[in-house]
Design a protein around this motif. Structure first.
Motif, PDB file in Angstrom:
ATOM      1  N   GLU A 291       0.910  -1.389   0.154  1.00  0.00           N
ATOM      2  CA  GLU A 291       0.192   0.009  -0.148  1.00  0.00           C
ATOM      3  C   GLU A 291       0.769   1.215   0.057  1.00  0.00           C
ATOM      4  OE1 GLU A 291      -3.885  -1.556   2.389  1.00  0.00           O
ATOM      5  OE2 GLU A 291      -2.262  -0.805   3.528  1.00  0.00           O
ATOM      6  N   LEU A 292       1.807   1.153   0.851  1.00  0.00           N
ATOM      7  CA  LEU A 292       2.649   2.425   0.841  1.00  0.00           C
ATOM      8  C   LEU A 292       3.506   2.491  -0.328  1.00  0.00           C
ATOM      9  CD1 LEU A 292       4.019   5.131   2.141  1.00  0.00           C
ATOM     10  CD2 LEU A 292       5.462   3.738   3.490  1.00  0.00           C
ATOM     11  N   ALA A 293       4.158   1.495  -0.961  1.00  0.00           N
ATOM     12  CA  ALA A 293       4.847   1.751  -2.145  1.00  0.00           C
ATOM     13  C   ALA A 293       3.982   2.175  -3.276  1.00  0.00           C
ATOM     14  CB  ALA A 293       5.378   0.230  -2.583  1.00  0.00           C
ATOM     15  N   ASP A 294       2.521   1.599  -3.427  1.00  0.00           N
ATOM     16  CA  ASP A 294       1.633   2.040  -4.378  1.00  0.00           C
ATOM     17  C   ASP A 294       1.417   3.706  -4.303  1.00  0.00           C
ATOM     18  OD1 ASP A 294       1.703  -0.445  -5.558  1.00  0.00           O
ATOM     19  OD2 ASP A 294      -0.418  -0.924  -4.677  1.00  0.00           O
ATOM     20  N   LYS A 295       1.204   4.116  -3.051  1.00  0.00           N
ATOM     21  CA  LYS A 295       0.872   5.384  -2.678  1.00  0.00           C
ATOM     22  C   LYS A 295       2.192   6.519  -2.936  1.00  0.00           C
ATOM     23  CE  LYS A 295      -1.011   7.951   1.312  1.00  0.00           C
ATOM     24  NZ  LYS A 295      -1.342   7.893   2.765  1.00  0.00           N
ATOM     25  N   ILE A 296       3.288   6.055  -2.870  1.00  0.00           N
ATOM     26  CA  ILE A 296       4.428   6.862  -3.258  1.00  0.00           C
ATOM     27  C   ILE A 296       5.110   6.519  -4.523  1.00  0.00           C
ATOM     28  CG2 ILE A 296       4.507   7.400  -0.926  1.00  0.00           C
ATOM     29  CD1 ILE A 296       7.295   5.701  -1.043  1.00  0.00           C
ATOM     30  N   GLY A 297       4.628   5.684  -5.247  1.00  0.00           N
ATOM     31  CA  GLY A 297       5.211   5.421  -6.711  1.00  0.00           C
ATOM     32  C   GLY A 297       6.632   4.686  -6.618  1.00  0.00           C
ATOM     33  N   ILE A 298       6.525   3.913  -5.619  1.00  0.00           N
ATOM     34  CA  ILE A 298       7.854   3.112  -6.000  1.00  0.00           C
ATOM     35  C   ILE A 298       7.652   1.500  -5.560  1.00  0.00           C
ATOM     36  CG2 ILE A 298       9.297   4.652  -4.610  1.00  0.00           C
ATOM     37  CD1 ILE A 298       9.427   3.006  -2.091  1.00  0.00           C
TER      38      ILE A 298
ATOM     39  N   LYS B 235       7.562  -2.457  -4.344  1.00  0.00           N
ATOM     40  CA  LYS B 235       7.302  -2.898  -3.086  1.00  0.00           C
ATOM     41  C   LYS B 235       8.710  -3.636  -2.805  1.00  0.00           C
ATOM     42  CE  LYS B 235       5.831  -6.497   0.000  1.00  0.00           C
ATOM     43  NZ  LYS B 235       6.396  -7.848  -0.123  1.00  0.00           N
ATOM     44  N   SER B 236       9.399  -4.079  -3.972  1.00  0.00           N
ATOM     45  CA  SER B 236      10.670  -4.683  -3.556  1.00  0.00           C
ATOM     46  C   SER B 236      11.617  -3.629  -3.040  1.00  0.00           C
ATOM     47  CB  SER B 236      11.081  -5.476  -4.831  1.00  0.00           C
ATOM     48  OG  SER B 236      11.502  -4.656  -5.796  1.00  0.00           O
ATOM     49  N   TYR B 237      11.611  -2.562  -3.706  1.00  0.00           N
ATOM     50  CA  TYR B 237      12.605  -1.325  -3.135  1.00  0.00           C
ATOM     51  C   TYR B 237      12.357  -1.148  -1.652  1.00  0.00           C
ATOM     52  CZ  TYR B 237      15.203   2.822  -3.491  1.00  0.00           C
ATOM     53  OH  TYR B 237      15.931   4.109  -3.202  1.00  0.00           O
ATOM     54  N   LEU B 238      10.713  -0.837  -1.448  1.00  0.00           N
ATOM     55  CA  LEU B 238      10.632  -0.391  -0.150  1.00  0.00           C
ATOM     56  C   LEU B 238      11.087  -1.501   0.986  1.00  0.00           C
ATOM     57  CD1 LEU B 238       9.254   1.412   1.889  1.00  0.00           C
ATOM     58  CD2 LEU B 238       7.065   0.160   1.476  1.00  0.00           C
ATOM     59  N   SER B 239      10.782  -2.758   0.391  1.00  0.00           N
ATOM     60  CA  SER B 239      11.129  -3.948   1.189  1.00  0.00           C
ATOM     61  C   SER B 239      12.554  -3.825   1.752  1.00  0.00           C
ATOM     62  CB  SER B 239      10.561  -5.279   0.898  1.00  0.00           C
ATOM     63  OG  SER B 239      11.342  -5.655  -0.282  1.00  0.00           O
ATOM     64  N   LYS B 240      13.324  -3.481   0.694  1.00  0.00           N
ATOM     65  CA  LYS B 240      15.109  -3.414   0.937  1.00  0.00           C
ATOM     66  C   LYS B 240      15.344  -2.391   1.769  1.00  0.00           C
ATOM     67  CE  LYS B 240      16.063  -5.610  -3.525  1.00  0.00           C
ATOM     68  NZ  LYS B 240      16.163  -5.345  -4.941  1.00  0.00           N
ATOM     69  N   ILE B 241      14.630  -1.359   1.543  1.00  0.00           N
ATOM     70  CA  ILE B 241      14.932  -0.322   2.535  1.00  0.00           C
ATOM     71  C   ILE B 241      14.494  -0.471   4.084  1.00  0.00           C
ATOM     72  CG2 ILE B 241      13.732   2.159   3.144  1.00  0.00           C
ATOM     73  CD1 ILE B 241      13.614   2.816   0.148  1.00  0.00           C
ATOM     74  N   GLU B 242      13.321  -1.204   4.282  1.00  0.00           N
ATOM     75  CA  GLU B 242      12.741  -1.392   5.385  1.00  0.00           C
ATOM     76  C   GLU B 242      13.706  -2.912   6.064  1.00  0.00           C
ATOM     77  OE1 GLU B 242       8.314   0.044   5.357  1.00  0.00           O
ATOM     78  OE2 GLU B 242       8.832  -1.882   5.942  1.00  0.00           O
ATOM     79  N   ALA B 243      14.161  -3.540   5.597  1.00  0.00           N
ATOM     80  CA  ALA B 243      14.853  -4.568   5.817  1.00  0.00           C
ATOM     81  C   ALA B 243      15.459  -4.750   6.973  1.00  0.00           C
ATOM     82  CB  ALA B 243      15.344  -5.693   4.696  1.00  0.00           C
ATOM     83  N   PRO B 244      15.376  -5.516   8.202  1.00  0.00           N
ATOM     84  CA  PRO B 244      16.259  -5.505   9.271  1.00  0.00           C
ATOM     85  C   PRO B 244      17.762  -5.712   8.840  1.00  0.00           C
ATOM     86  CG  PRO B 244      14.395  -7.130   9.707  1.00  0.00           C
ATOM     87  CD  PRO B 244      14.525  -6.475   8.177  1.00  0.00           C
TER      88      PRO B 244
ATOM     89  N   VAL C  51      13.155   9.797  -2.083  1.00  0.00           N
ATOM     90  CA  VAL C  51      12.390   8.657  -1.691  1.00  0.00           C
ATOM     91  C   VAL C  51      11.902   8.975  -0.206  1.00  0.00           C
ATOM     92  CG1 VAL C  51      12.511   6.396  -1.229  1.00  0.00           C
ATOM     93  CG2 VAL C  51      13.431   7.322  -3.443  1.00  0.00           C
ATOM     94  N   LEU C  52      12.761   9.483   0.482  1.00  0.00           N
ATOM     95  CA  LEU C  52      12.603   9.617   1.910  1.00  0.00           C
ATOM     96  C   LEU C  52      11.488  10.787   2.146  1.00  0.00           C
ATOM     97  CD1 LEU C  52      13.068   9.043   4.985  1.00  0.00           C
ATOM     98  CD2 LEU C  52      14.733  10.852   4.908  1.00  0.00           C
ATOM     99  N   PHE C  53      11.433  11.842   1.454  1.00  0.00           N
ATOM    100  CA  PHE C  53      10.480  12.956   1.370  1.00  0.00           C
ATOM    101  C   PHE C  53       9.128  12.201   0.889  1.00  0.00           C
ATOM    102  CE2 PHE C  53      13.803  16.433   0.450  1.00  0.00           C
ATOM    103  CZ  PHE C  53      14.108  16.425   1.733  1.00  0.00           C
ATOM    104  N   ALA C  54       9.141  11.471  -0.045  1.00  0.00           N
ATOM    105  CA  ALA C  54       7.933  10.687  -0.726  1.00  0.00           C
ATOM    106  C   ALA C  54       7.436   9.906   0.504  1.00  0.00           C
ATOM    107  CB  ALA C  54       8.227  10.003  -1.957  1.00  0.00           C
ATOM    108  N   ILE C  55       8.331   9.084   1.131  1.00  0.00           N
ATOM    109  CA  ILE C  55       7.900   8.189   2.341  1.00  0.00           C
ATOM    110  C   ILE C  55       7.096   9.023   3.499  1.00  0.00           C
ATOM    111  CG2 ILE C  55       8.403   6.551   4.018  1.00  0.00           C
ATOM    112  CD1 ILE C  55      10.646   5.581   2.095  1.00  0.00           C
ATOM    113  N   ALA C  56       7.806   9.993   3.797  1.00  0.00           N
ATOM    114  CA  ALA C  56       7.140  10.943   4.838  1.00  0.00           C
ATOM    115  C   ALA C  56       5.877  11.405   4.506  1.00  0.00           C
ATOM    116  CB  ALA C  56       8.393  11.999   4.890  1.00  0.00           C
ATOM    117  N   ASP C  57       5.690  11.922   3.124  1.00  0.00           N
ATOM    118  CA  ASP C  57       4.481  12.441   2.571  1.00  0.00           C
ATOM    119  C   ASP C  57       3.393  11.264   2.438  1.00  0.00           C
ATOM    120  OD1 ASP C  57       5.726  14.936   2.407  1.00  0.00           O
ATOM    121  OD2 ASP C  57       5.818  14.748   0.419  1.00  0.00           O
TER     122      ASP C  57
END
Length: 80
Positions: A29-36, A38-47, A57-63
């Motif tokens: 949902e977040l990836a779709d909302k900001i236009g990236i 899901k695999s890119y977002l999951s790589k950013i979020e991966a522990p 990208v950080l500004f888009a995530i914040a928004d």
């Protein structure tokens, strides 16, 4: 390649996960909302990930999370 900023990226990633879950959004949902992707977002979020990403990208995530971008650089306030 190890960067001197690896720990900073890990801390920002933890905060992205925190605020995304608090907002009730899945990675999809977040990836779709900001236009990236899901695999890119999951790589950013991966522990333990040290995936570098741009301020755009950080500004888009914040928004997308309706969070002031500065919160990604501050301790998480649990009661807010």
């Amino acid at each position: 390649m190890k960067s001197s900023n690896d720990e900073r990226y890990r801390q920002i990633a933890k905060k992205i996960v925190h605020y995304r879950i608090r907002k009730g959004l899945s990675q999809d949902e977040l990836a779709d909302k900001i236009g990236i992707s899901k695999s890119y977002l999951s790589k950013i979020e991966a522990p333990g990930s040290t995936k570098a990403f741009s301020l755009d990208v950080l500004f888009a995530i914040a928004d997308g999370l309706d969070v002031d971008v500065i919160k990604f650089f501050m301790p998480i306030e649990e009661n807010k």
